[in-house]
Design an enzyme around this catalytic site. Sequence first.
Site, mmCIF file in Angstrom:
data_model
loop_
_atom_site.group_PDB
_atom_site.id
_atom_site.type_symbol
_atom_site.label_atom_id
_atom_site.label_comp_id
_atom_site.label_asym_id
_atom_site.label_seq_id
_atom_site.Cartn_x
_atom_site.Cartn_y
_atom_site.Cartn_z
ATOM 1 C CB CYS A 1 6.346 9.797 7.857
ATOM 2 S SG CYS A 1 5.498 8.342 7.188
ATOM 3 N NE ARG B 1 -1.634 -8.043 -5.052
ATOM 4 C CZ ARG B 1 -2.661 -8.442 -4.301
ATOM 5 N NH1 ARG B 1 -3.837 -7.849 -4.438
ATOM 6 N NH2 ARG B 1 -2.503 -9.411 -3.416
ATOM 7 C CB SER C 1 3.398 1.022 2.864
ATOM 8 O OG SER C 1 3.063 1.017 4.238
ATOM 9 C CB CYS D 1 9.036 3.986 9.199
ATOM 10 S SG CYS D 1 7.554 3.104 9.701
#
Length: 398
Positions: A384, A226, A253, A91
């Site tokens: 992270c 959303r 996520s 990530c």
Amino acid sequence: MSNIYIVGAKRTPFGAFGGILKHLSPTELGVISSKAAMEQAKLTNRPELIDAVYFGNVIQCGNDAAYLSRHVGLMCGVRVDSTALTINRLCGSGFETVIQGAQAIRLGEASITVCGGTESMSRAPLLIAGEKARFGVNLGEGLKADDALWSGLTDAYAGIPMGITAENLAEKFEITREQCDKFAIQSQQRWGEAHKNGAFTNEIAPIEVKDRKLGMKVVDADEHPRPESTYEKISKLKPVFKKDGVVTAANASGICDGAGTIILASEEAVYEHDLQPLAKLVSWNVSGCDPKIMGIGPVPAIQNALEKAGKSIENVDRVEVNEAFAAQYLAVEKKLDLDSERTNLCGGAISLGHPLAASGSRIVGHLTNHLVNEKNKTFVGSACIGGGQGIAVVLESL
């Protein structure tokens, strides 16, 4: 030591899992964001000035995945004698490409570098072990496909999926389900307000895609958010990873597709080629932490990056912490005593999604485009990293 500047920062809209971008490969997405960043940097007609391409990709899924960074560069018109490197720091990959590009400049190995991250989580393959498919299996065993997406979200060494690392942080920092859900709604609402106010306009490169009804359709906004979500609705969802846990589909996520590109230039290159800097890259850091609470990784990374810059968290005007999970973000916020009114102001990965290698590029690009009209400001971006790491960069306005 001369300065390093960001001269281009663009991303694609992020598509939802199985959504509008599922037909585009990671390479194609990376080319789109890179061409847009090159146009912003006024390098479209001068691609020969680019010395190196660094691109992140976590779950390889295209036929040319092994060649990804090289193909992105060549498809954007860079010199044949330029270099390329594909990177996987999970990530943190998008951030890592910026670090690699900056280090190449600082070492005198490059003057202008293309640094990006791209991911198609919709295309994550189902894998059959090669030694079994090629050389056979025992009678009755059969061939079984493993989900590369789920494997990528599970730490085999720690023996737990990423969601459990968030549950561990919730327990350690006494974070409740209610706090997680309220933060998730805040992320969605902040994205909605930012989108309405055009906060993403400068960073997004619109994409033209095929539409069954419209023929061709221009996509210029993220698909996953959303903003109409309510606390009352999401609080009814069941925990995914742990009975009576805090992590749900709504406060984690989003699984998405997308790419982002950052273009770096040395101070000498800026003057020599009449480039327009958008922001200054000041410092960076990568830190390790316990894999079972990997989400706390941004804490030491931010602290170390700021120390290198001669600053403290009190000196920072804005912070972005990638929202892997609400519990993870809230743990970082609590540990660093972050001001929520200066952090993730336009929402984050819970709302607009987290295409693994692209998120660092998104965060750097987002902060860069918001620094353009600022004076004497310091911004920090961080994430992270599964397996127990954290990564952060410090940016300054010009």
